[in-house]
Design an enzyme around this catalytic site. Structure first.
Site, PDB file in Angstrom:
ATOM      1  N   LYS A  35     -36.799 -21.740  -3.875  1.00  0.00           N
ATOM      2  CA  LYS A  35     -37.426 -22.713  -4.913  1.00  0.00           C
ATOM      3  C   LYS A  35     -37.476 -22.220  -6.221  1.00  0.00           C
ATOM      4  CE  LYS A  35     -41.979 -22.777  -5.067  1.00  0.00           C
ATOM      5  NZ  LYS A  35     -42.602 -22.905  -6.664  1.00  0.00           N
ATOM      6  N   ASN A  36     -37.937 -21.040  -6.368  1.00  0.00           N
ATOM      7  CA  ASN A  36     -38.355 -20.187  -7.517  1.00  0.00           C
ATOM      8  C   ASN A  36     -36.835 -19.850  -8.387  1.00  0.00           C
ATOM      9  OD1 ASN A  36     -40.930 -20.971  -7.492  1.00  0.00           O
ATOM     10  ND2 ASN A  36     -41.422 -18.766  -7.027  1.00  0.00           N
ATOM     11  N   ARG A 105     -44.631 -26.524 -13.493  1.00  0.00           N
ATOM     12  CA  ARG A 105     -44.581 -25.731 -14.303  1.00  0.00           C
ATOM     13  C   ARG A 105     -43.290 -25.270 -14.847  1.00  0.00           C
ATOM     14  NH1 ARG A 105     -47.508 -21.878 -17.134  1.00  0.00           N
ATOM     15  NH2 ARG A 105     -46.367 -19.853 -17.555  1.00  0.00           N
ATOM     16  N   CYS A 129     -53.385 -24.248 -13.702  1.00  0.00           N
ATOM     17  CA  CYS A 129     -53.500 -24.837 -12.623  1.00  0.00           C
ATOM     18  C   CYS A 129     -54.361 -23.817 -11.685  1.00  0.00           C
ATOM     19  CB  CYS A 129     -52.096 -24.598 -11.842  1.00  0.00           C
ATOM     20  SG  CYS A 129     -51.686 -22.742 -11.490  1.00  0.00           S
ATOM     21  N   ARG A 134     -52.190 -19.711 -17.134  1.00  0.00           N
ATOM     22  CA  ARG A 134     -50.658 -19.744 -17.084  1.00  0.00           C
ATOM     23  C   ARG A 134     -50.206 -20.310 -18.526  1.00  0.00           C
ATOM     24  NH1 ARG A 134     -48.357 -21.867 -11.649  1.00  0.00           N
ATOM     25  NH2 ARG A 134     -46.858 -20.082 -12.299  1.00  0.00           N
ATOM     26  N   ASP A 321     -47.161 -13.909  -4.965  1.00  0.00           N
ATOM     27  CA  ASP A 321     -47.135 -15.210  -4.107  1.00  0.00           C
ATOM     28  C   ASP A 321     -47.371 -14.753  -2.777  1.00  0.00           C
ATOM     29  OD1 ASP A 321     -44.358 -16.625  -6.251  1.00  0.00           O
ATOM     30  OD2 ASP A 321     -46.520 -16.428  -6.421  1.00  0.00           O
ATOM     31  N   ILE A 343     -52.028 -10.414 -10.985  1.00  0.00           N
ATOM     32  CA  ILE A 343     -51.076 -11.061 -11.837  1.00  0.00           C
ATOM     33  C   ILE A 343     -51.800 -12.482 -12.096  1.00  0.00           C
ATOM     34  CG2 ILE A 343     -48.842 -12.453 -11.901  1.00  0.00           C
ATOM     35  CD1 ILE A 343     -48.548  -9.504 -11.542  1.00  0.00           C
ATOM     36  N   ARG A 413     -44.517 -28.285  -1.397  1.00  0.00           N
ATOM     37  CA  ARG A 413     -43.818 -28.127  -2.636  1.00  0.00           C
ATOM     38  C   ARG A 413     -42.870 -26.649  -2.451  1.00  0.00           C
ATOM     39  NH1 ARG A 413     -47.503 -26.623  -7.352  1.00  0.00           N
ATOM     40  NH2 ARG A 413     -45.164 -26.296  -8.338  1.00  0.00           N
TER      41      ARG A 413
END
Ligand code: EPZ
Length: 442
Positions: A35-36, A105, A129, A134, A321, A343, A413
């Site tokens: 996804k990223n 984002r 979020c 962010r 993540d 993070i 998502r």
């Protein structure tokens, strides 16, 4: 309306997952495209007027949202099986709308390609979020160094290249933090800038390397992606490309962690082991054995696992993540574990949900201290963000009894048809209520 839905503790019109826990998993799970990576590769397609084919695209709601944003700007987009074909020769706009960008984002990363193509962009701030504020200071500071005037009014970043015939100017940029998005945004912008751009303290994530791979396939001149210093020599034009998205390392590790949490043996493929060294090391530290096999990894889990200490870091450290999914595993291993989130400033919200299932967790600032318990108990829980939702699924798979997981708008998502894929390896999991939206739901 099923009986389970009538008994569900969650609002009847909200879909949820119902999981009967303590079921061992067995077999093989296929890993989809990342996804990223896919999201930023879609943004990069704006840099060329030729056709860009992206293979191995994941079927996720975020991909659908990014597609809608690009289509609204005049980009041609269609799917051919698991490939997406994008074409930006018809790019007419440079101002994506807030009602779409607020959901994603990654849409802010478009500011780089839009400035490189047209010298102007108006992109809403992504906003914070649940996991943190962010900011996008690094993105904006780097663009300003490249000759962009930036003003922020009404939550919208208005950017315009000053002088130099509207062309970005290559320069040396030192990032205050190895921001993935800022590295990607500035790398994309630099591909069409005049002269050389040097990005220092750049993010080293595999998704940054994947983006550099696509850009080089389009004719960009990039060296050092994957290290902390990336050099980009600007060119006049970028051409089309046909490129495959890397496997999703976060999805792959989520599956490995689910296997460990259910004390199972599972093969997860394809995946690049060097994309997950820190996670594989932690799985071995708690007592699993992880062995490369073919294009993937086989994890084997003994009956008893032990605790470990975990600290999230930029790549190649342990990825933020996977902090929530791995914490779900640590709730039922023997002994004490310390989990430190370095993070994001607010990424421990899943702790409260795990505590409701009987997990013994104390928090002190950004540190969670876990005392392993023999078993969690299935209850109604909610995933508060994408990876927290994945953590609740893992906890439900391991728990005694039935767990209802709400918050599937987050889960969908980042994980395509998760319940169907887990069912195929033995999980007793089903979706109650509305089915997952199609990729390009109206
Ligand atoms: C990317 O977000 C990922 N998203 C995130 O995945 C991931 O958690 C994150 O990288 C870190 O690995 C996508 O790629 C679409 P950052 P990004 O800029 O680029 C601070 C998921 O679950 N920072 O590297 O937004 C920031 O506040 C998502 O798939 C600044 O201080 O992350 C954060 O604390 C969640 N100033 C840290 O850096 C800035 O200008 C990392 O942010 C930019 C960031």
């Amino acid at each position: 309306m099923t009986l389970a839905a009538l008994n569900s503790p969650v609002g009847l019109n909200e879909s949820q997952l119902s999981i009967v826990g303590r079921q061992r998993l067995e077999g093989e799970l296929h890993v989809n495209g990342a996804k990223n990576s896919a999201l930023v590769l879609m943004a990069a397609s704006v840099l060329s007027c030729d056709s860009i084919r992206l293979r191995n695209m994941p079927d996720l709601t975020d991909i659908g949202t990014m597609a809608k944003i690009l289509i609204s700007l005049g980009v041609g987009f269609h799917l051919e099986g698991s490939s997406a074909v994008l074409r930006s020769d018809g790019l007419t706009r440079h101002d994506p709308s807030y009602d779409l960008t607020r959901k994603l984002r990654a849409s802010f990363f478009l500011i780089g390609p839009l400035l490189a193509r047209h010298g102007v962009a108006k992109v809403p701030l992504p906003g914070g979020c649940r996991i943190g504020s962010r900011p996008v200071r690094e993105h904006n500071k780097g663009l300003q160094a490249m000759g962009v005037r930036i003003s922020i009014e009404g939550g919208v970043v208005s950017a315009e290249v000053q002088g130099n015939h509207g062309r970005l100017q290559g320069c040396s940029i030192d990032l205050d933090c190895p921001s993935v998005g800022a590295t990607e945004t500035l790398m994309m912008a630099a591909t069409l800038a005049e002269g050389e751009t040097v990005l220092r303290n750049a993010a080293q994530e595999p998704e940054v390397v994947d983006l550099a791979g696509l850009l080089k396939a389009m004719g960009a001149r990039i060296h050092g992606a994957g290290s902390s210093t990336i050099r980009i020599s600007g060119v006049r034009k970028l051409h089309g490309a046909d490129y495959a998205v890397i496997p999703d390392r976060i999805e792959a590790a989520t599956f490995l962690i689910a296997a460990a949490a259910t004390r199972s043996r599972l093969h997860v493929t394809p995946m690049e082991p060097n994309h997950l060294n820190a996670v594989l090391a932690k799985l071995e530290e708690v007592g699993c054995s992880v062995n490369p096999q073919g294009q993937g990894i086989t994890v084997t889990t003994p009956g008893q696992l032990r605790g470990c200490d975990l600290r999230t870091q930029p790549f190649p450290g342990f990825p933020t993540d996977l902090q929530a999914p791995f914490m779900a595993l640590l709730t039922t291993v023997q002994g004490t574990s310390f989990v430190t989130e370095t993070i994001f400033e607010n990424r421990l919200q899943h702790v409260a949900e795990l505590q409701r299932m009987g997990a013994q967790i104390r928090t002190c600032g950004n540190v969670a201290i876990l005392e392993g318990v023999p078993m969690l108990s299935g209850v109604a829980v909610t995933g508060t963000d994408l990876r927290a939702a994945a953590a609740m699924v893992i906890a439900g798979l391991a728990a005694d009894g039935v767990t209802h997981v709400a918050g599937l708008e987050h889960l969908d998502r980042g994980y395509a048809r998760l319940e169907e894929r887990l069912q195929a390896v033995g999980a007793r999991i089903s979706r109650i209520g509305a089915t997952r939206p199609a990729l390009l739901a109206a």
